[in-house]
Design a protein around this motif. Structure first.
Motif, PDB file in Angstrom:
ATOM      1  N   GLU A 121      -3.389   3.845  -4.962  1.00  0.00           N
ATOM      2  CA  GLU A 121      -3.023   5.183  -5.233  1.00  0.00           C
ATOM      3  C   GLU A 121      -2.516   6.198  -4.130  1.00  0.00           C
ATOM      4  N   LYS A 122      -3.348   6.257  -2.952  1.00  0.00           N
ATOM      5  CA  LYS A 122      -3.281   6.925  -1.909  1.00  0.00           C
ATOM      6  C   LYS A 122      -1.840   6.671  -1.287  1.00  0.00           C
ATOM      7  N   TRP A 123      -1.795   5.300  -1.154  1.00  0.00           N
ATOM      8  CA  TRP A 123      -0.273   4.852  -0.791  1.00  0.00           C
ATOM      9  C   TRP A 123       0.614   5.522  -1.390  1.00  0.00           C
ATOM     10  N   VAL A 124       0.891   5.422  -2.873  1.00  0.00           N
ATOM     11  CA  VAL A 124       2.094   5.856  -3.458  1.00  0.00           C
ATOM     12  C   VAL A 124       2.098   7.329  -3.584  1.00  0.00           C
ATOM     13  N   GLU A 125       0.964   7.892  -3.592  1.00  0.00           N
ATOM     14  CA  GLU A 125       1.014   9.547  -3.495  1.00  0.00           C
ATOM     15  C   GLU A 125       1.670  10.070  -2.059  1.00  0.00           C
ATOM     16  N   MET A 126       1.404   9.298  -1.207  1.00  0.00           N
ATOM     17  CA  MET A 126       1.999   9.753   0.280  1.00  0.00           C
ATOM     18  C   MET A 126       3.354   9.372   0.276  1.00  0.00           C
ATOM     19  N   MET A 127       3.758   8.407  -0.459  1.00  0.00           N
ATOM     20  CA  MET A 127       5.363   7.937  -0.501  1.00  0.00           C
ATOM     21  C   MET A 127       5.882   9.242  -1.221  1.00  0.00           C
ATOM     22  N   GLU A 128       5.145   9.588  -2.349  1.00  0.00           N
ATOM     23  CA  GLU A 128       5.937  10.765  -3.065  1.00  0.00           C
ATOM     24  C   GLU A 128       5.827  11.811  -2.430  1.00  0.00           C
ATOM     25  N   HIS A 129       5.097  12.363  -1.636  1.00  0.00           N
ATOM     26  CA  HIS A 129       5.175  13.413  -0.903  1.00  0.00           C
ATOM     27  C   HIS A 129       6.387  13.383   0.160  1.00  0.00           C
ATOM     28  N   GLU A 130       6.502  12.284   0.933  1.00  0.00           N
ATOM     29  CA  GLU A 130       7.380  12.256   1.918  1.00  0.00           C
ATOM     30  C   GLU A 130       9.107  12.060   1.133  1.00  0.00           C
ATOM     31  N   TYR A 131       8.986  11.457   0.010  1.00  0.00           N
ATOM     32  CA  TYR A 131      10.374  11.525  -0.608  1.00  0.00           C
ATOM     33  C   TYR A 131      10.659  12.883  -1.191  1.00  0.00           C
ATOM     34  N   ALA A 132       9.597  13.652  -1.519  1.00  0.00           N
ATOM     35  CA  ALA A 132      10.139  14.964  -1.861  1.00  0.00           C
ATOM     36  C   ALA A 132      10.380  16.015  -0.647  1.00  0.00           C
ATOM     37  N   ALA A 133       9.717  15.403   0.400  1.00  0.00           N
ATOM     38  CA  ALA A 133      10.236  16.026   1.821  1.00  0.00           C
ATOM     39  C   ALA A 133      11.572  15.812   2.188  1.00  0.00           C
ATOM     40  N   GLY A 134      12.114  14.973   1.580  1.00  0.00           N
ATOM     41  CA  GLY A 134      13.661  14.553   1.968  1.00  0.00           C
ATOM     42  C   GLY A 134      13.979  13.216   2.665  1.00  0.00           C
ATOM     43  N   SER A 135      12.760  12.378   2.599  1.00  0.00           N
ATOM     44  CA  SER A 135      13.129  10.838   2.818  1.00  0.00           C
ATOM     45  C   SER A 135      13.780  10.286   1.927  1.00  0.00           C
ATOM     46  N   GLN A 136      15.012   9.658   2.673  1.00  0.00           N
ATOM     47  CA  GLN A 136      15.753   8.900   1.545  1.00  0.00           C
ATOM     48  C   GLN A 136      15.555   7.608   1.244  1.00  0.00           C
ATOM     49  N   LYS A 137      14.963   6.826   2.457  1.00  0.00           N
ATOM     50  CA  LYS A 137      14.448   5.283   1.946  1.00  0.00           C
ATOM     51  C   LYS A 137      12.694   5.516   2.687  1.00  0.00           C
ATOM     52  N   LEU A 138      12.109   4.899   1.895  1.00  0.00           N
ATOM     53  CA  LEU A 138      10.655   4.741   2.225  1.00  0.00           C
ATOM     54  C   LEU A 138      10.418   3.096   2.795  1.00  0.00           C
ATOM     55  N   ILE A 139      10.022   3.264   3.911  1.00  0.00           N
ATOM     56  CA  ILE A 139       9.923   2.043   4.560  1.00  0.00           C
ATOM     57  C   ILE A 139       8.574   1.449   4.491  1.00  0.00           C
ATOM     58  N   ILE A 140       8.457   0.045   3.993  1.00  0.00           N
ATOM     59  CA  ILE A 140       7.089  -0.213   3.811  1.00  0.00           C
ATOM     60  C   ILE A 140       6.722  -1.323   4.911  1.00  0.00           C
ATOM     61  N   GLU A 141       5.688  -0.823   5.687  1.00  0.00           N
ATOM     62  CA  GLU A 141       5.369  -1.618   7.031  1.00  0.00           C
ATOM     63  C   GLU A 141       4.967  -2.981   7.212  1.00  0.00           C
ATOM     64  N   ALA A 142       5.348  -3.861   8.004  1.00  0.00           N
ATOM     65  CA  ALA A 142       5.171  -5.220   8.063  1.00  0.00           C
ATOM     66  C   ALA A 142       4.823  -5.576   9.426  1.00  0.00           C
ATOM     67  N   ARG A 143       5.477  -4.743  10.394  1.00  0.00           N
ATOM     68  CA  ARG A 143       5.406  -5.030  11.818  1.00  0.00           C
ATOM     69  C   ARG A 143       6.501  -6.207  12.061  1.00  0.00           C
ATOM     70  N   GLU A 144       6.575  -6.746  13.181  1.00  0.00           N
ATOM     71  CA  GLU A 144       7.507  -7.838  13.353  1.00  0.00           C
ATOM     72  C   GLU A 144       6.745  -9.181  13.075  1.00  0.00           C
ATOM     73  N   ALA A 145       5.578  -9.386  13.070  1.00  0.00           N
ATOM     74  CA  ALA A 145       4.963 -10.432  12.628  1.00  0.00           C
ATOM     75  C   ALA A 145       4.989 -10.720  11.151  1.00  0.00           C
ATOM     76  N   GLY A 146       4.923  -9.525  10.256  1.00  0.00           N
ATOM     77  CA  GLY A 146       4.879  -9.680   8.887  1.00  0.00           C
ATOM     78  C   GLY A 146       3.436  -9.911   8.464  1.00  0.00           C
ATOM     79  N   ASN A 147       2.399  -9.410   8.992  1.00  0.00           N
ATOM     80  CA  ASN A 147       0.849  -9.772   8.643  1.00  0.00           C
ATOM     81  C   ASN A 147       0.176  -8.349   8.281  1.00  0.00           C
ATOM     82  N   VAL A 148       0.750  -7.229   8.172  1.00  0.00           N
ATOM     83  CA  VAL A 148      -0.014  -6.105   7.855  1.00  0.00           C
ATOM     84  C   VAL A 148       0.803  -5.321   6.754  1.00  0.00           C
ATOM     85  N   GLY A 149       0.288  -3.839   6.467  1.00  0.00           N
ATOM     86  CA  GLY A 149       0.923  -3.471   5.403  1.00  0.00           C
ATOM     87  C   GLY A 149       0.824  -3.984   4.030  1.00  0.00           C
ATOM     88  N   ILE A 150       2.179  -4.224   3.506  1.00  0.00           N
ATOM     89  CA  ILE A 150       2.266  -4.957   2.212  1.00  0.00           C
ATOM     90  C   ILE A 150       2.011  -6.160   2.135  1.00  0.00           C
TER      91      ILE A 150
END
Lengths: 251, 251, 251
Positions: B148-177
């Motif tokens: 819920e927190k994650w999606v809520e932050m995304m909504e605020h960033e989108y409302a602030a003007g972010s055109q693409k919301l990037i979902i973190e994974a790092r170079e190794a692809g083992n965190v975030g999503i």
């Protein structure tokens, strides 16, 4: 530096005894070497021509001169030394190193068995003509030394004239100073640092997690080796606190 | 296309808002960049100069212009933004992005702590001059947000003007999503897609298994990032059903 | 050879039927191909243009001619054959292979289902015009054949005219002849070698551990495939006993 950004300022520039980066070359071509060094040479002290690749890569002399022309020193991997020893061709090895105008020699016994007193004798003889780096630790994950034995061998090799003691890890980073998960054996590391100046130790650290671990533990100017050509810029950003893994450590 | 082979035809061509491929550059040299783009540029929308590499690579201006000359947009990694914020140099950051003539800015807080309302303020200010991409998710695997927190932050960033919301994974692809095995957290993904158009989300997906998972789930035109330069052609074949992993999905 | 070093001398030179090295190309550009082959061509027999990459890489004809000019044969990955079969375009496939002046064709059914008698018919027809390599084994780790079935299919494909039987492993080396840890299924391997000359088998072996395992088991002149362009020199040193993994085996 491309921007006026105040950074971690104790990072030493080349030429330096501390904070060296040694790259592991697995057989890059002349052009690949040139295009990679065009970018990364300011951040590299040594290129090691891995194991026996120097025997079979075309245009070896051109390659060595090219690397040297970028202000980077180059030397043969320790396994090549071991092959010559195995074939009783130590004098031929010296001739070859001289012929290619190399200033450094790596002495190791990671694959073949050499009496340790003989290894120290080789170091002594080579130290007359070259800067010697010697490597401790087996490439076989089943061979392990106790910590005391390990440090004692290093002391003898240092006394024999080795200027940097290389701590084995292979290309994969899962033997020697690392366990089979690639994690540093901290008791071994601390025993080593109790006896030696960090300046005289070069840690093979192919994985990013290993590089950032050593940088946080020992500092921006830790000597690191077996770095992939594609990771040189990344490693330098880790040393400077410009990548997430070390950013908060340096700021 | 080299052959008259009827393919999955809904794949969009550049320029496109959907189906973008973002490449992670770890510090390629000018020549390496040129020779790689010679082949792959038609399949790349963005090159991200990873973390703080832009601070230390030689010839940065030449590199940026070269990439742009191939019809590929380029921007600085979010970690560089964070370093400038940490040093209270936000205005300097804006100047630098303008000086290098970049059109995109990435705003993130994967390493440093920023009040979320401050992060949204940065997005708002930057959106006046640039296309803003903002990233949600920590680079530290120990930091996890509830869905819920994650999606809520995304909504605020989108409302602030972010055109693409990037979902973190790092170079190794083992965190975030992803969990620590690199598998997608499907409940988080579905919560995100319930709230946002797929067009506004860019999934970091360095591993082939992650790329094919998203392509099969969301379609050929899913936005994917942190792609290695050596994997661009492979990714495009996955999008077109030309590699085993997605072949039967598209035929 | 750069030095007068007596080596394992039964290593065959090109052209050879035994001891071939097949490289997996994932979409290198013209320049990348040129600079890599400049060094590695003497050690490569075949370059396979992986899966359907040939459909989308720019300048395909130039790339093929460039590879051939280095004395290296080139052919399309089996997945491309499967796509044409799926679309009932077998005759178009023959035309394309001829148009690009290729001498080798790979026939596989790793992704789509083909009746085995049909697969053997394709081999027969293609063997009239080309040297056929056929691949046994699914790309899906959930599909496994019993050993008897596997060997029987190979016998039929050989009888149909396949000159080399390729043992599937994919780029990752975790299916087919390998278990999910990348270890060789020795019972399957032995059953294969009981029925066929090693000359007629090409083992896909992307990982160094797999390469050195086969070299120690079968010899310096084992046929190995799916080698990364960056690993060609390393593989040749393994075949010659110039790297730790095989050094003591050959000396």
């Amino acid at each position: 530096m491309n921007f006026n950004l105040p950074l971690n300022t104790d990072r030493l520039n080349k030429p330096r005894m501390n904070g060296v980066t040694m790259v592991l070359d697995k057989g890059l071509s002349i052009k690949e070497t040139e295009f990679f060094l065009e970018n990364a040479a300011p951040y590299i002290d040594f290129i090691k021509l891995g194991w026996g690749t120097a025997v079979i890569v075309p245009n070896l002399e051109t390659k060595i001169k090219l690397i040297q022309s970028f202000g980077v020193d180059v030397y043969f991997g320790g396994t090549l030394f071991e092959i010559f020893i195995l074939k009783n061709m130590f004098k031929d090895y010296i001739s070859i190193v001289k012929k290619f105008n190399l200033k450094h020699v790596e002495v190791s016994d990671g694959t073949i068995s050499i009496e340790h007193s003989d290894k120290c004798d080789y170091i002594k003889q080579l130290a007359l003509d070259f800067t010697v780096f010697s490597e401790v630790g087996s490439k076989d994950e089943k061979v392990e030394f106790g910590i005391e034995k390990w440090v004692e061998m290093m002391e003898h090799e240092y006394a024999a004239g080795s200027q940097k003691l290389i701590i084995e890890a292979r290309e994969a980073g899962n033997v020697g100073i690392y366990n089979d998960k690639g994690e540093v054996k901290t008791d071994l590391m601390e025993a080593i640092l109790n006896k030696f100046s960090a300046e005289n130790i070069l840690w093979e650290a192919p994985a990013k997690s290993q590089q950032s671990w050593f940088i946080k533990k020992i500092g921006a100017n830790v000597n690191l080796g077996n770095i992939s050509p594609t990771e040189v810029i990344s490693l330098e950003t880790l040393r400077l606190g410009l990548r997430s893994d070390t950013l908060l450590h340096f700021h």
